[in-house]
Design a protein around this motif. Structure first.
Motif, PDB file in Angstrom:
ATOM      1  N   ASP A  72      -5.711 -11.482  -2.441  1.00 38.85           N
ATOM      2  CA  ASP A  72      -5.027 -10.731  -3.501  1.00 38.85           C
ATOM      3  C   ASP A  72      -6.026  -9.858  -4.273  1.00 38.85           C
ATOM      4  N   ASP A  73      -5.509  -8.818  -4.906  1.00 38.66           N
ATOM      5  CA  ASP A  73      -6.339  -7.959  -5.768  1.00 38.66           C
ATOM      6  C   ASP A  73      -7.589  -7.491  -5.037  1.00 38.66           C
ATOM      7  N   LYS A 105      -4.505  -7.529   0.221  1.00 37.43           N
ATOM      8  CA  LYS A 105      -3.594  -6.860  -0.704  1.00 37.43           C
ATOM      9  C   LYS A 105      -4.396  -5.933  -1.612  1.00 37.43           C
ATOM     10  N   GLU A 156      -0.087  -3.204  -3.705  1.00 35.89           N
ATOM     11  CA  GLU A 156       0.714  -3.719  -4.812  1.00 35.89           C
ATOM     12  C   GLU A 156       0.796  -2.686  -5.942  1.00 35.89           C
TER      13      GLU A 156
HETATM   14 CA    CA Z   1      -2.195  -9.018  -7.070  1.00 33.19          CA
END
Ligand code: CA
Ligand code: C2E
Ligand code: CA
Ligand code: CA
Length: 278
Positions: free
Chosen positions: A179-180, A200, A236
């Motif tokens: 993530d991130d 992501k 995202e």
């Molecule tokens: Ca995120």
């Protein structure tokens, strides 16, 4: 004012006491919440850029507080981590999301997935892989329907141990998403040793796309990196048409963001899904 005659230390003390009290209240409220069904998951569609169809959902925890209304995770996840309550919260979220996606998969006949956020504290828990295995067993969900989202910064603390844990989880057939991605200054040479399936792209790089900001180049590099390493890529925080167009230009396969759909309660997410199936 009344406080004018008081020393700064007394005023400071009051402020500290107030903060400590408010934390205690939130902590005990959160225990109650976990025991009495006040938490729920909101689901945000993750869209296939190619045709706009829903590929899966990210599950995002919400707290329906009896007095304070709906509270977002930014207000309680850190506290849950500090108090250890995150272990219970995390297991609840995983099971809840697993049951939901199992139901949606059965009813639509589609190969949908749900992506669940995992905090660092959970990854440091020796029982994490066993907890995931237990959820699979209790729910009977297909392992590949579950993805765990971890932030790359978490992996830097105790890399060897985390990587082992991730391998154990992935052996169960559950997929992993970083993530991130791009925000954690991670050593890229580690990336091949992380057993992950998906990167992501953090929303800051998506936003840069149409701001004439050179950070947009990071989004391009991440999609190239993902292609080179044979990983899936999700962007995202897509809020605008132009951002979606930019990502399509990069051949980014999946995206999520307000431009497509907001996080929604399960009943509403289900309507989106069924409308699309029709
Ligand atoms: Ca995120
Ligand atoms: P995250 O994993 O980076 O999740 C994405 C956040 O961006 C979510 O905020 C989502 O509602 C928001 N978002 C989605 N689309 C857009 C968009 O187009 N524009 C903008 N500006 N924002 C968008 P949310 O739901 O408030 O969650 C915040 C963070 O809380 C998450 O960040 C995640 O780190 C954490 N979190 C949420 N649920 C859980 C959970 O079950 N467990 C753990 N450990 N953490 C969670
Ligand atoms: Ca996430
Ligand atoms: Ca982010």
């Amino acid at each position: 004012a009344k406080a004018a005659g008081r020393s700064r230390i007394e005023v400071f003390d009051d402020a500290l006491r107030e903060r400590a009290l408010s934390r205690l209240r939130t902590e005990s409220d959160l225990r109650v919440a976990l025991d009495s069904d006040q938490l729920f998951l909101a689901y945000q569609p993750i869209i296939r850029m190619q045709d706009g169809s829903i590929a899966g959902f990210e599950a995002l925890v919400r707290w329906s507080h009896p007095e304070r209304g709906t509270i977002l995770p930014g207000e309680f996840i850190a506290l849950a981590e500090e108090t250890g309550l995150i272990l219970r919260l995390g297991r609840w979220a995983l099971k809840e999301a697993a049951l939901q996606i199992k139901d949606w998969r059965q009813r639509t006949g589609r190969d949908l997935f749900v992506s669940v956020n995992v905090s660092g504290r959970q990854l440091m828990d020796d029982d994490m892989a066993a907890a995931v295995a237990q959820v699979l067993e209790e729910t009977g969900v297909e392992p590949r329907a579950l993805k765990l989202e971890i932030t790359e910064s978490l992996l830097l603390d105790d890399t060897a141990r985390c990587v082992q844990m991730l391998h154990d989880i992935r052996k169960l057939g559950v997929r992993l998403c970083l993530d991130d991605f791009g925000t954690g200054f991670s050593n890229l040479s580690y990336l091949h040793s992380y057993p992950v399936d998906t990167l992501k792209i953090d929303r800051s790089f998506v936003r840069a796309a149409t701001d004439g900001d050179r950070r947009a180049e990071i989004a391009r590099i991440i999609t190239m990196l993902a292609a080179a390493l044979d990983l899936e890529v999700v962007a995202e925080g897509v809020e605008r048409d132009a951002e979606a167009a930019f990502l399509r230009g990069l051949h980014c396969e999946y995206a999520q963001g307000y431009f497509f759909a907001r996080p929604m309660p399960p009943e509403e997410a289900e309507r989106h899904l069924l409308v699309q199936a029709a």
